[in-house]
Design an enzyme around this catalytic site. Structure first.
Site, mmCIF file in Angstrom:
data_model
loop_
_atom_site.group_PDB
_atom_site.id
_atom_site.type_symbol
_atom_site.label_atom_id
_atom_site.label_comp_id
_atom_site.label_asym_id
_atom_site.label_seq_id
_atom_site.Cartn_x
_atom_site.Cartn_y
_atom_site.Cartn_z
ATOM 1 N N LYS A 72 0.856 -1.187 0.000
ATOM 2 C CA LYS A 72 0.000 0.000 0.000
ATOM 3 C C LYS A 72 0.888 1.232 0.000
ATOM 4 C CE LYS A 72 -4.022 1.900 0.069
ATOM 5 N NZ LYS A 72 -3.469 2.787 -0.980
ATOM 6 N N GLN A 121 7.124 3.973 4.036
ATOM 7 C CA GLN A 121 5.718 3.583 4.004
ATOM 8 C C GLN A 121 5.462 2.297 4.777
ATOM 9 O OE1 GLN A 121 3.686 5.696 1.791
ATOM 10 N NE2 GLN A 121 2.047 4.917 3.080
ATOM 11 N N LYS A 171 5.188 3.407 8.395
ATOM 12 C CA LYS A 171 4.030 4.293 8.519
ATOM 13 C C LYS A 171 2.745 3.473 8.537
ATOM 14 C CE LYS A 171 3.925 7.944 5.924
ATOM 15 N NZ LYS A 171 3.802 8.850 4.762
ATOM 16 N N LYS A 214 5.693 1.907 -2.922
ATOM 17 C CA LYS A 214 5.608 3.249 -3.509
ATOM 18 C C LYS A 214 5.903 3.135 -5.001
ATOM 19 C CE LYS A 214 4.806 7.460 -1.851
ATOM 20 N NZ LYS A 214 3.789 7.760 -0.830
ATOM 21 N N GLY A 242 -2.880 7.939 -4.741
ATOM 22 C CA GLY A 242 -2.216 9.120 -5.272
ATOM 23 C C GLY A 242 -1.105 9.592 -4.354
ATOM 24 N N ASP A 243 -0.330 10.528 -4.851
ATOM 25 C CA ASP A 243 0.744 11.157 -4.088
ATOM 26 C C ASP A 243 1.026 12.468 -4.821
ATOM 27 O OD1 ASP A 243 2.790 10.641 -1.834
ATOM 28 O OD2 ASP A 243 4.085 11.241 -3.466
ATOM 29 N N ASN A 251 -2.858 19.870 -1.830
ATOM 30 C CA ASN A 251 -3.934 19.225 -1.090
ATOM 31 C C ASN A 251 -3.641 19.116 0.407
ATOM 32 O OD1 ASN A 251 -6.443 18.408 -1.909
ATOM 33 N ND2 ASN A 251 -5.924 16.252 -2.030
#
Length: 451
Positions: A97, A118, A121, A133, A172-173, A248
């Site tokens: 993920k 990640q 996290k 990622k 998204g990123d 964002n």
């Protein structure tokens, strides 16, 4: 890149892992910095849990790296080529993920750093998801909407055989919002021939995207900050806050700061920064940015706003939320934050504070919220979107927000408790987040055997 002996962990096993990382990938400086920080954090954990020692080397090596070309046609009819990647780092806790980043700076070093980050996290959220990622070295700001859609479709064509709801769930990123995720998902669905809404998160709401997914990272960073301040018997009510970035994450963090009684006294984008002691008008800033303008264009519409080409964080503030990109706060800016009496810094972006700057903040008594904990709200709500997709459910914004606040509060507790247990300092959230994330992943890897 060279490293002296002070870079090496004291633990013999960790030192050997560190040397292997340097030998295999000698030029990946971003990845090295994150691995080094992790190895330094987990020494005390291995003293208590020696059974986890043999997972460390595996944990520092991605399970799979996919690199591919992305050919596409621009509006003039010329064929152009970019590089695409997906780093599937660790799936011990669940499907990979992590987001997709479109930026000219994307390369394997950056994505390995982000993917490694990640893993821990995602573990800190308490949800059953692994870490990965991906992205491409394209600048979406230079593409027309038609070009960007064609690029997304080409990118998805290669990515499709490597992802899925039970395998790898991208989101998204930077440079990839809900529109781009929708285009990628649309091409994916076209290729596989059936409807699989759980294969991507961060989709438009009409395609099954979760309520509050666009707001999640910014809101989550503020929720985490509030827990940090509560340890100091402070809160955001009346606090002066600077937020870098105006995308964002930053805009929604500003919204939540204001809703919590704080004043956003500064902001920035890639073209400069703005100081506004009376408070940034976030609605106007959002409107200007939506029209392709800069913070300087915003300042031109405000009588009390002052612009600068330097960092927004050199002015006085109580709380700093760097929400732009990696390495934006270096030693000089960190010294300014300390000198101006800043209470807390929380990373809304991935790695915006350099290791040297983090040390200066620590020595100056500034509370620090590391990104792997403070900006986990985005992936937290992505996991909630996966749950909604699996159950064919739609949760209200209020329900998602309540769950997000719980996820961030529990992530704080995990980091704080591990910091106290293994490093003797409940405020050392960086080491605590690393230790807590490692514990959860290491337990799962050990249970799976040597795979």
């Amino acid at each position: 890149m060279t490293h002296d002996r002070t870079d090496e962990p004291e633990n013999v096993v960790l030192r050997e892992v560190w040397r292997d990382v340097l030998r295999r990938d000698p030029h990946q400086a971003f990845f090295h910095a994150d691995v080094r920080a992790m190895l330094r954090s987990i020494g005390p954990v291995l003293t208590e849990h020696p059974e986890y020692t043999d997972v460390v080397g595996r944990l520092c090596e991605p399970e799979r790296i996919i690199a591919f070309r992305v050919p596409w046609t621009d509006d003039a009819g010329h064929v152009r080529v970019n590089r695409g990647f997906r780093v599937q780092f660790n799936s011990a806790l669940g499907p990979y993920k992590g987001g997709l980043r479109f930026a000219p700076t994307v390369d394997l070093d950056v994505l390995k750093f982000l993917g490694f980050e990640q893993v821990f996290k995602n573990a800190l959220t308490g949800q059953d998801i692994g870490g990965g990622k991906g992205g491409a070295d394209v600048d979406p700001k230079t593409l027309s909407p038609a070009e960007l859609m064609r690029f997304c479709q080409s990118f998805a064509t290669e990515l499709a055989s490597h992802v899925g709801a039970a395998v790898d769930v991208p989101a998204g990123d930077m440079g990839v919002g809900s529109r781009e995720v929708g285009w990628i998902y649309g091409q994916y669905q076209r290729l596989i021939g059936y409807h699989e809404p759980g294969a991507f998160t961060g989709k438009p709401a009409v395609l099954g995207g979760s309520a509050l997914r666009p707001e999640a990272t910014g809101y989550g960073t503020v929720y985490f900050t509030q827990r940090m301040l509560a340890e100091q018997s402070r809160d955001l009510d009346g606090a002066r806050v600077i937020v870098s970035g105006s995308g964002n994450v930053a805009l929604h963090a500003m919204d939540k700061v204001i809703a919590s009684g704080g004043t956003v006294v500064g902001c920035s984008d890639s073209r400069g920064s703005v100081a506004e002691p009376d408070g940034v008008d976030v609605d106007l800033l959002r409107e200007v940015k939506g029209q392709g303008g800069s913070v300087a264009d915003y300042a031109g519409k405000r009588s009390n706003a002052q612009t600068s080409e330097g960092s927004a964080f050199t002015q006085e503030c109580d709380v700093a939320l760097p929400c732009a990109t990696q390495n934006e706060i270096g030693p000089e800016v960190a010294r300014a934050l300390v000198g101006n009496g800043c209470w807390a810094v929380a990373e809304g972006a991935n790695g915006p504070v350099t290791p040297e700057a983090r040390e200066i903040l620590r020595e100056g008594g500034v509370a620090f919220g590391p990104g792997k904990a403070a900006n986990a709200g985005g992936v937290g709500v992505s996991a909630l979107e996966m749950q909604q997709a699996a159950g064919r459910e739609r949760w209200s914004a209020e329900e998602v927000d309540e769950r997000l606040a719980t996820i961030m509060s529990e992530a704080y507790d995990r980091a704080r408790d591990a910091a106290e247990r293994y490093h003797g300092d409940p405020t050392d959230l960086e080491n605590g987040a690393n230790a807590a994330g490692f514990l959860r992943v290491a337990e799962a890897m050990t249970a799976l055997g040597v795979v």
